[in-house]
Each structure stands twice: as structure tokens, then as C-alpha cells.
Design a protein around this motif. Structure first.
Motif, PDB file in Angstrom:
ATOM      1  N   LEU A 165       0.851  -1.174   0.000  1.00 41.26           N
ATOM      2  CA  LEU A 165       0.000   0.000   0.000  1.00 41.26           C
ATOM      3  C   LEU A 165       0.895   1.235   0.000  1.00 41.26           C
ATOM      4  CD1 LEU A 165      -2.399  -1.010   2.946  1.00 41.26           C
ATOM      5  CD2 LEU A 165      -2.576  -1.651   0.525  1.00 41.26           C
ATOM      6  N   PHE A 167       0.664   5.459   0.710  1.00 40.48           N
ATOM      7  CA  PHE A 167      -0.231   6.457   1.321  1.00 40.48           C
ATOM      8  C   PHE A 167       0.605   7.629   1.817  1.00 40.48           C
ATOM      9  CE2 PHE A 167       0.690   2.877   4.084  1.00 40.48           C
ATOM     10  CZ  PHE A 167       1.347   3.467   5.151  1.00 40.48           C
ATOM     11  N   LEU A 402      -6.790   4.883   7.282  1.00 45.10           N
ATOM     12  CA  LEU A 402      -7.155   4.050   6.148  1.00 45.10           C
ATOM     13  C   LEU A 402      -8.099   2.932   6.586  1.00 45.10           C
ATOM     14  CD1 LEU A 402      -3.764   3.569   4.255  1.00 45.10           C
ATOM     15  CD2 LEU A 402      -5.417   5.454   4.149  1.00 45.10           C
ATOM     16  N   PRO A 425      -4.600   6.744  -0.098  1.00 48.79           N
ATOM     17  CA  PRO A 425      -4.089   5.374  -0.283  1.00 48.79           C
ATOM     18  C   PRO A 425      -4.109   4.934  -1.747  1.00 48.79           C
ATOM     19  CG  PRO A 425      -6.348   5.287   0.473  1.00 48.79           C
ATOM     20  CD  PRO A 425      -5.980   6.747   0.448  1.00 48.79           C
TER      21      PRO A 425
END
Lengths: 432, 367
Positions: A165, A167, A402, A425
Motif C-alpha cells: 500500500l 499512502f 485508512l 491510499p
């Protein structure tokens, strides 16, 4: 008397037809859609203890997907580490669909040998099994990789536990000034690494299809500017620093182009930038409206974008070569920030309703819209590369964080509260 | 943030964008140029990854197996289709035959029934005839006995007459003696009388002999009549016994037919009872397996797995075999696992009902 004879004859007939009748058949229609029970035995260990608990990571991964129900540790009847140590008869009593065993060994504490085997308990059959050699630093990633293989063996779908991920975090420093960081973590939110720090806002990270590059918007030079950064080397360069806004980059499926929002003409429009040549082509021509947040359809030929050309923001579709845009969303007065599932069938977006913003999905074939979240301050949805889960940013008690939701809206997850505000994200593609 | 940016833009006008830009420029001017720090992310690679041998071999075997299974299954299906058609034709022929046989059976049974009834009537007539004959004979017998009685009476009368005669003779003799005394001189007369007496005695003796013979004859006749009566009684008794035996046989036959039909009804009831028990357990088993069946999310409408299951008498699942695959391995496996997880299946205790569950099939469908 005649009647009795008739009865007798009927009975004889019945007997004959009874014998001719095929064996018993029982129809089972329906079944449940519950999480699959699975037994995950703590991996055996030889030599210095590994720095991380592999089986625990696997177990957490599988449980987090909502599709597996790992057996509680106290219910494990024994702790086998390979096939020869398994008494399948015992495990059948626990009614698990799968049994995962494995072991880790190391001599120097650095190079680790890891093996795992996944079994079908009822048929005593191996469904998956691999042997690896990894440095200590690769153990966590390996654990996710094993979880992917278990997931795929038992569901038939690709696992996304070893994906990443990206972000942006925001913290207030001791000097009262804000600090921004572009971070990359494992798919479970663990193991975050900073790839860029700045005192200026960072926005809209977007993964290249190879998973090796990220593009994003940085205000570090005073204006919204688009950068491309290589993950391994950290090498980065500005690819769009035109007059006005340079924002919302999105990689084409072949990784050679970026779709961007530029306002160099005076009004935000969608452009496509060919990275190798720097050639820029304009896609939208609508000086009365804002066109932004383009994403590529998986076919690489069309773009979805947000536009208020109809008065309120809605999602539109347009050919990469330009031309007339088609409106895609019709429900509600606010739809923005689209992302498309890898199979190109499902659209996710921010759906506004009475001043609140939710994550919704829309079936592109039927047009049916389904709202998946309830918080009302949700933004930036991003599909997992298997299309099963959507990652998004939300707020809780004034803190940005998130969260994820399965595409059917059944399984909700929040990612760890770090004390920072976490936004923007982007879910990485599958790792090769 | 995308939204808010969008909101900013949409709310605003170009001036705001300019403001932001201007603000950012000022901000950058104040701040250090080198506020941005980049961190490289060296890749930690897996040095080496090898498939576990077993998996490879197994995969290869599975692939080979699947190929062969497919081929086999296709051949099987083709063969099954032919067999099924043939079976159907045969079954139809068989059914028609069965129908004709049943019709014939019915006709025969009715024929038999009619014959049986006719025979019974005939027998009843014969029995009546027989009884009449017996009564006639009884009458004749009574007549013979009456005649015999009459003869006896006549004889008794004759004897009485004879006795009286004898007494008369004695009286006459006495009178003659007295006459001899009284008529001393009439010797000649007396001698003549004597001679006459002697002659009379001879005649009498002859008569007595005759009478004796007649009596003997009567006795003989009586004996003969008695013997005849005894013989006739025996014949009559034999005949009656024969008739009784015949009647008994008829009654037994009728009773047997009744019993057969009652047995058939009982069997039918038993079959219905067993079917009831089987149905009840099918329903319980269905519920249990359904509860344990976790469908894979890839289970699309229209899939169907057919599994053949063998159970131990305890209901414990012995073997589960996919006899017709859905084409989706995960779907097949979820069905197999459901059956295994539901083990032991709740089977009936009644041995006849239990027999139906020794081996049977499941059809798994997602909806």
C-alpha cells in the motif's frame, strides 16, 4: 375377492418398479457462504529464533480477508511440521478445510530455510507446498507470499497479501509545522517505510503496473508538480511542471503513459503524457467545466474521469484519443474519484449524499449502484489487484486513517492508528 | 484529499488556484529548498524458491489424472448415453411385456376364480345329492328292520300256538290213558290210537324239524340283513368322510388365498413404512450436509457435482467419490468436504431402511 386380487397385482407391480428404481439421490441446494475453517500450525523452528512469527502473519492475513476462519491455537490437537507427523484422522475431527504446516531453520540467523505444506485433511492430499531460502529481512514478505498461495489454493482467486500500500502521512512537528511523508507498507499495513519526506503536501500516489515506480503530486517546488520515482534506487524526476495545476497522475496499463490533470490552458483538463518521449496530448476540451482524476480502463483505450460539465460532479468515460465523453454515473448528485476493478466490470467512487461522502460500487454492465460504507467522510477508493477489496481513506474522531471494505460490503477493516493522519491510499499491483 | 482538492477547484474560481499557487510560492521561498528527503527501497529478494517435489509430482500426476479422467469420463458419458438409450428401449419393452403379463395374469386369475366358484357350486350339489342318497338308504334300512320285526312277531305267535298244541296233546294223552283205564277192553282201539299217536309224533317231529329249519333260515336272513346294513353303513361313512375331506380342502384353499392377500397388504404397508423412515432421514441428512457446506465464492449458477457416498452402518462416511464433476475443482472439493465434515450421517436404525443408505448419491447445486 376380485378387489383383493387387484391389490395383490398392484403390489407386485409396485415391487417391480421399486427394484428397478435407481439408488437414493439427495439434492443439496444452497450451502453457506461462511469463512473457510483452516488449521494453521505454528511453524517448527531450528537454530536461532526467527525475528518474526511466520505462521502468525499467515493466520492474520487469511483471517483479515474475511474468507478464512483460522482455528484458535488452543484447539490444535498436535503440532506437526511436515506430512509424516500428521495424523489426518485426528484433524478430520476438527472439520477444517485445510491444514497448513511448515518449518523454519537457520544456522547463522541470517539465511533462513522455510518450507510449508498445505493439506486437504479429508483426502490426506497436499494442495500446495514450497521450500525457500531467504535472508532474515525477507521473512515477512515470504509469510505474505505463503498466505497468498494458501488463499489461492483454497479459493481459486489470486491472493493480495504480498502486495503493498502507498499512502501519505501528515504529522505536526515540534516546531508546529506539518511534515508529510509518502509511505509504502505491506498489504496488512505493517512494516511502513518512508519513500519521500516533505514539508509540503504530497498527493495522489499512483503505482506503475510493474510495481517498481510510483508517481505522485508534490508541492515541494511551490506548485502542484507530478513526479515519478523508482522504488529501488529512490531516483525521481519531475514529469509535469506546467503553469497552473499538475495533478492526479494515473498509469496506463502498459506503463508507458500517464494520464494527468493540467490547467496550463487555464482550465483543468485531462491530458496523456508519453513518458519516454515527453509527448503530451490533450483528451478533454471543455473550458466551462473541471475535468480531473482520470483512471485508465484495463483495455488501455479509455479513461474514466470526474467532471462537473453537467452541473454537478459525475463520472464520465472518454477515449484516450479524445472525442465525446459519455456519462457513466447517474445516481445521486455527487460521484467522483473513480477507480476501476482489474476486470473492468466494477467502478468504485466517492458517492455524495446529503453532504456526506461514502464509498460506492457500480456494476458497469447493469448500472446498479451499491453503497459500501457508513462513515460519511470517505475518500480516495482504490481497488485491490484481485478486485475483491477496496482501500479508502476515512476519518475517525478527527483523525484521518485508512480502511478497507470487501466489494460485497460484508467485510470492513481499519488500519492501525499510528497517531498520524493517513490519507491518499493506493493499492499496488500484484508482485511478480 | 482528492475530493477536497476537487471541491476547492470546483468551488473556486481560478483566483483561488492562483492564490494557492502564490501561497505555495511564498511558502517555498521561505522554506529551505532541500526539505524533501528521498529514501531508496532496496529490494529484499527471495534467493531461491523451489516447489516441493511432492507438489510437482502431484501436480503433474493430477494433470495427467485429470486428462485421463476427462477422456475416460467422455468415453464413459458416450457409453452411458448408448447404454441409457438401450436400457430405455429395453425398459420400455420390458414394461410392455410386464403390462401384457399382468393383463394375462389378471385374466387367468379371474378365470380361475370363476372356475373355482363353479366347482364349489358343483360340489355343493354333489354334497346335497350324497345326503339325499344317504337318507334314502336309511329309509330302506328302516323298512328291512320293520319286516324283520314282523317276522319275529309271526314266529312268536307260531311258537305260542305250538305250545298250546303240545299242552292239548298232553291233555289228550291223559284222557286216552283214562280212557284206556276206562276202556280196558278196547285194546285194539287203544293200539290203533297208539299207532295213530306214533304217527302223529312222527308228523310232529317232522313238523318240528321243519320249524327248526325255518327258524334257522330266518336267523340266517337276519344275519345277512345285518351284515348288509353294516356294509352299507361303512360305505356311507366312507363317502361322508370323502365329502368332508373335500369340503375341508376347499375351506383350506380359500383360507390360504385370504392369508396370501393379507400378507401382500402387510408387505405393502411395510414398504410404505420403510419409505417413510428413509424420507425422514434423507431430510435430516440433507439439512446436516447443507449446514457443513461452505460454497466457494466462485460457485456460479448452473454448477453441479454428483458425489457417490458409501457409509458404514454407523453412518460414518467411508468413501466419497466425485462421479460427475462440476468442472470447478474448488466446487467439487467443497462438496466432498461438506460430506466428510457432516460424518457421521444420521442414518436410520431399521435395517431395511438403513440398507438404502449403504451407498447413495448427492447432487450439489449452488442454487
Amino acid at each position: 375377492m376380485t378387489k383383493r386380487w387387484l391389490t395383490t397385482i398392484t403390489f407386485l407391480g409396485a415391487c417391480l418398479s421399486f427394484q428397478a428404481q435407481a439408488e437414493l439421490v439427495i439434492d443439496i441446494v444452497g450451502g453457506t457462504e461462511a469463512a473457510l475453517p483452516i488449521a494453521i500450525v505454528p511453524f517448527g523452528s531450528e537454530g536461532p529464533t526467527a525475528p518474526i512469527n511466520i505462521s502468525e502473519i499467515i493466520s492474520n492475513d487469511l483471517a483479515s480477508s474475511g474468507r478464512f476462519d483460522p482455528l484458535p491455537k488452543r484447539d490444535l490437537i498436535s503440532e506437526p511440521h511436515e506430512k509424516s507427523e500428521i495424523n489426518f484422522k485426528d484433524w478430520r475431527l476438527l472439520r477444517s478445510e485445510g491444514l497448513l504446516v511448515g518449518k523454519v531453520s537457520t544456522e547463522d540467523g541470517e539465511l533462513h530455510k522455510v518450507q510449508f505444506q498445505l493439506f486437504d485433511v479429508y483426502k490426506s492430499q497436499q494442495l500446495a507446498g514450497m521450500r525457500y531460502q531467504v535472508p532474515a529481512g525477507g521473512l515477512r514478505r515470504l509469510a505474505h507470499k505463503i498466505a497468498d498461495q494458501v488463499y489461492e489454493a483454497l479459493t481459486g482467486e489470486v491472493g493480495v497479501f504480498s502486495t503493498r500500500l502507498a499512502f501519505v502521512t501528515e504529522v505536526k512537528g515540534v516546531d508546529g509545522k506539518k511534515r508529510y511523508a509518502l509511505q509504502v507498507s505491506d498489504a496488512d499495513g505493517a512494516n511502513p517505510r518512508t519513500v519521500l519526506q516533505s514539508k509540503q503536501p504530497i498527493l495522489s500516489p499512483s503505482w506503475a503496473p510493474d510495481g517498481e515506480r510510483l508517481s505522485y503530486v508534490s508541492f515541494e517546488n511551490g506548485n502542484a508538480e507530478v513526479f515519478v520515482q523508482e522504488m529501488r534506487s529512490g531516483r525521481r524526476n519531475s514529469v509535469a511542471a506546467f503553469k497552473g495545476i499538475n495533478s492526479a497522475p494515473s498509469w496506463s496499463p502498459d506503463g508507458t503513459k500517464l494520464a494527468l490533470t493540467l490547467s496550463k490552458s487555464g482550465n483543468p483538463e485531462i491530458y496523456v503524457l508519453e513518458l519516454a518521449s515527453g509527448k503530451l496530448s490533450r483528451v478533454t476540451h471543455n473550458s466551462q467545466a473541471i475535468d480531473t482524476e482520470a483512471v485508465w480502463m484495463p483495455n488501455g483505450k479509455e479513461l474514466l474521469f470526474t467532471s462537473d460539465r453537467g452541473g454537478r460532479p459525475q463520472i464520465y468515460k472518454v477515449s484516450v484519443d479524445g472525442g465525446r465523453a459519455q456519462r457513466v454515473t447517474f445516481e445521486g448528485t455527487y460521484n467522483s474519484s473513480a477507480d476501476i476493478s482489474p476486470d473492468g466490470r466494477t467502478l468504485t467512487m466517492v458517492h455524495g449524499f446529503k453532504g456526506k461522502y461514502y464509498i460506492a460500487v457500480q456494476d458497469l454492465q447493469t448500472g446498479t449502484l451499491q453503497v459500501l460504507t457508513e462513515t460519511g467522510r470517505d475518500e480516495s477508493p482504490s481497488f485491490a489487484p484481485n478486485g475483491r477489496v477496496i482501500l479508502y481513506a476515512t476519518e475517525q474522531r478527527g483523525k484521518a486513517l485508512l480502511a478497507s471494505v470487501s466489494v460485497d460490503g460484508e467485510i470492513h477493516r481499519r488500519f492501525g492508528e499510528s497517531g498520524k493522519d493517513v490519507r491518499e491510499p493506493a493499492w499496488s499491483p500484484l508482485r511478480k | 484529499m482528492k475530493n477536497s482538492l476537487f471541491e476547492n477547484i470546483s468551488a473556486g474560481s481560478f483566483t483561488i488556484i492562483l492564490h494557492v499557487a502564490l501561497f505555495a510560492l511564498i511558502f517555498v521561498g521561505i522554506d529551505f529548498q532541500s526539505t524533501t528527503h528521498v529514501t531508496a527501497q532496496p529490494k529484499v529478494d527471495i534467493v531461491q524458491a523451489t516447489a516441493m517435489d511432492e507438489a510437482d509430482v502431484l501436480a503433474e500426476m493430477t494433470r495427467q489424472q485429470e486428462y485421463e479422467d476427462d477422456k475416460r469420463q467422455q468415453e464413459q458419458e458416450r457409453q452411458d448415453k448408448i447404454d441409457k438409450k438401450f436400457e430405455q428401449a429395453e425398459q420400455e419393452l420390458e414394461d410392455k411385456k410386464q403390462e401384457i403379463v399382468e393383463q394375462q395374469q389378471q385374466a387367468e386369475l379371474e378365470q380361475q376364480q370363476r372356475k373355482l366358484e363353479a366347482e364349489q357350486k358343483q360340489q355343493e350339489i354333489e354334497v346335497l345329492k350324497e345326503q339325499r342318497k344317504i337318507e334314502e338308504e336309511k329309509k330302506q334300512q328302516a323298512e328291512v328292520e320293520r319286516k324283520l320285526e314282523e317276522q319275529k312277531k309271526q314266529q312268536a305267535e307260531q311258537e305260542r300256538l305250538a305250545e298250546e298244541e303240545r299242552k292239548q296233546i298232553v291233555a289228550e294223552e291223559r284222557r286216552a290213558e283214562e280212557e284206556k283205564k276206562r276202556l280196558a277192553e278196547a285194546d285194539r282201539k287203544a293200539a290203533e290210537q297208539k299207532k295213530r299217536d306214533a304217527e302223529e309224533r312222527v308228523r310232529k317231529a317232522e313238523e318240528e324239524e321243519k320249524e327248526k329249519q325255518r327258524l334257522a333260515k330266518i336267523a340266517e336272513e337276519k344275519k345277512k340283513a345285518e351284515e348288509k346294513a353294516a356294509h352299507e353303513a361303512k360305505v356311507k361313512a366312507d363317502r361322508e368322510a370323502a365329502v368332508a375331506a373335500k369340503l375341508k380342502a376347499q375351506r383350506d384353499e380359500a383360507a390360504k388365498l385370504l392369508q396370501d392377500s393379507l400378507d401382500a397388504e402387510a408387505r405393502e404397508q411395510e414398504t410404505m413404512r420403510i419409505n417413510g423412515v428413509v424420507d425422514k432421514h434423507v431430510s435430516i441428512i440433507r439439512q446436516r450436509v447443507k449446514r457443513y457446506w461452505i460454497k466457494p465464492s466462485s460457485a456460479e449458477r448452473g454448477l453441479q457435482s454428483t458425489l457417490q457416498v458409501s457409509l458404514l452402518p454407523s453412518g460414518e462416511v467411508k468413501v466419497v467419490k466425485v462421479v460427475k464433476s462440476s468442472g470447478n475443482i474448488l466446487f467439487d472439493r467443497s462438496a466432498e468436504n461438506a460430506v466428510y465434515k457432516a460424518s457421521p450421517l444420521p442414518v436410520p436404525t431399521d435395517p431395511k431402511a438403513l440398507a438404502k443408505f449403504k451407498q447413495f448419491s448427492f447432487n450439489f447445486k449452488p442454487e
